[in-house]
Enzyme design. Sequence first.
Site, short mmCIF file in Angstrom:
data_model
loop_
_atom_site.label_atom_id
_atom_site.label_comp_id
_atom_site.label_asym_id
_atom_site.label_seq_id
_atom_site.Cartn_x
_atom_site.Cartn_y
_atom_site.Cartn_z
N HIS A 38 7.24 10.31 -6.36
CA HIS A 38 7.33 8.59 -5.32
C HIS A 38 6.97 9.32 -4.08
CE1 HIS A 38 10.45 6.12 -4.01
NE2 HIS A 38 9.41 5.76 -3.78
N ASN A 83 15.27 4.72 -1.68
CA ASN A 83 15.96 3.94 -1.57
C ASN A 83 17.06 3.24 -2.19
OD1 ASN A 83 13.22 2.72 -1.25
ND2 ASN A 83 12.29 2.99 -2.99
N GLU A 86 9.12 11.91 -3.46
CA GLU A 86 11.22 12.13 -4.57
C GLU A 86 10.31 12.96 -6.14
OE1 GLU A 86 14.85 10.39 -3.82
OE2 GLU A 86 12.75 8.82 -3.53
N SER A 117 8.95 3.05 -7.50
CA SER A 117 10.47 3.21 -6.45
C SER A 117 11.39 3.01 -7.79
CB SER A 117 10.20 2.43 -5.53
OG SER A 117 9.04 1.66 -4.10
#
Length: 290
Positions: A141, A192, A153, A120
């Site tokens: 991701h 994130n 991602e 992450s």
Amino acid sequence: MTNIQKVGVVGAGQMGAGIAEVCARAGLDVLVRETDEGRVDAARERVSSSLGRALRKGKLTHEVHDRAIAHLRYTTDLEDLSGCDLVIEAVVEDADAKTDVLAALDEITGDETILASNTSSIPIINLGMATGRADRVIGLHFFNPVPVMSLVEVVTSLKTSPQTAEAVTDFVATALGKQVITSQDRAGFVVNALLVPYLLSAVRMLESGFATASDIDAGMRLGCAHPMGPLELADLIGLDTTAAIAESMYEEFKEPSYAPPALLLRMVKARQLGRKSGSGFFAYPQGELR
Ligand SMILES: NC(=O)c1ccc[n+]([C@@H]2O[C@H](COP(=O)([O-])OP(=O)(O)OC[C@H]3O[C@@H](n4cnc5c(N)ncnc54)[C@H](O)[C@@H]3O)[C@@H](O)[C@H]2O)c1
């Protein structure tokens, strides 16, 4: 057209199990590696029950369900992944754990194998440089729960080759049917980097006594039409994972708003990790931490 047919998944917790499931649903051969027999059994159970739930809800045909089960194999031996075209690691969000796994995979797998990380927040270049093939190491991701969330991602480091990025993007979009966005190799990537400061603000709000956990979450659900509040979302992600992402982002940017609040760190220490442990900001009687 992608020639990725055989996929290895290392670590089958919340994310690895979901990644293995979507790859098997797509008709690929999937080999899942966990650390011991107990965790292998837990992983098999996690994937099988998720496929069973999808079948009962009419989201899968019997044919796809049975084919997915037939395409899944499990092992404790990392060497069994030697013949994979792509290996996706989804072990705990810890840089040493991930570099150990990637360095071992680099020794075991063939020269053409692409190594991907579901990290992450850990820089992909750090993971790539732990191997002798940084050009074939990439960030992939996925989002939680993987069978439900359509986004992936794709994160390229300074060393990732355009051929690797192209092959993996094609694989995710065509074979898995996911929506790809691409990100530069910055801690937190796109999602994130935006989401985690918001989650941490909610923890600080709770910590300061500003409002209760239920009211903070109700505020964002009912006031902003979010499907779940920030504290429930942190519980879903896992408070250990949330704290680890915050630490990586803080280490990279030194932004005070990225630093994990003390309450979050204390809860991780107390193994109150959210949904997977049965308790976090809220209680989850079905918690599954082993
Ligand atoms: N939880 C989320 O919402 C989310 C979303 C996107 C990405 N991620 C990332 O996915 C990764 C995994 O997160 P998670 O939520 O699935 O964690 P988790 O705690 O549910 O699972 C981690 C699993 O890795 C296994 N493991 C540890 N070392 C291993 C090794 N050497 N070989 C094989 N298995 C090993 C553990 O036994 C455990 O089952 C992390 O990098 C996390 O940042 C998590």
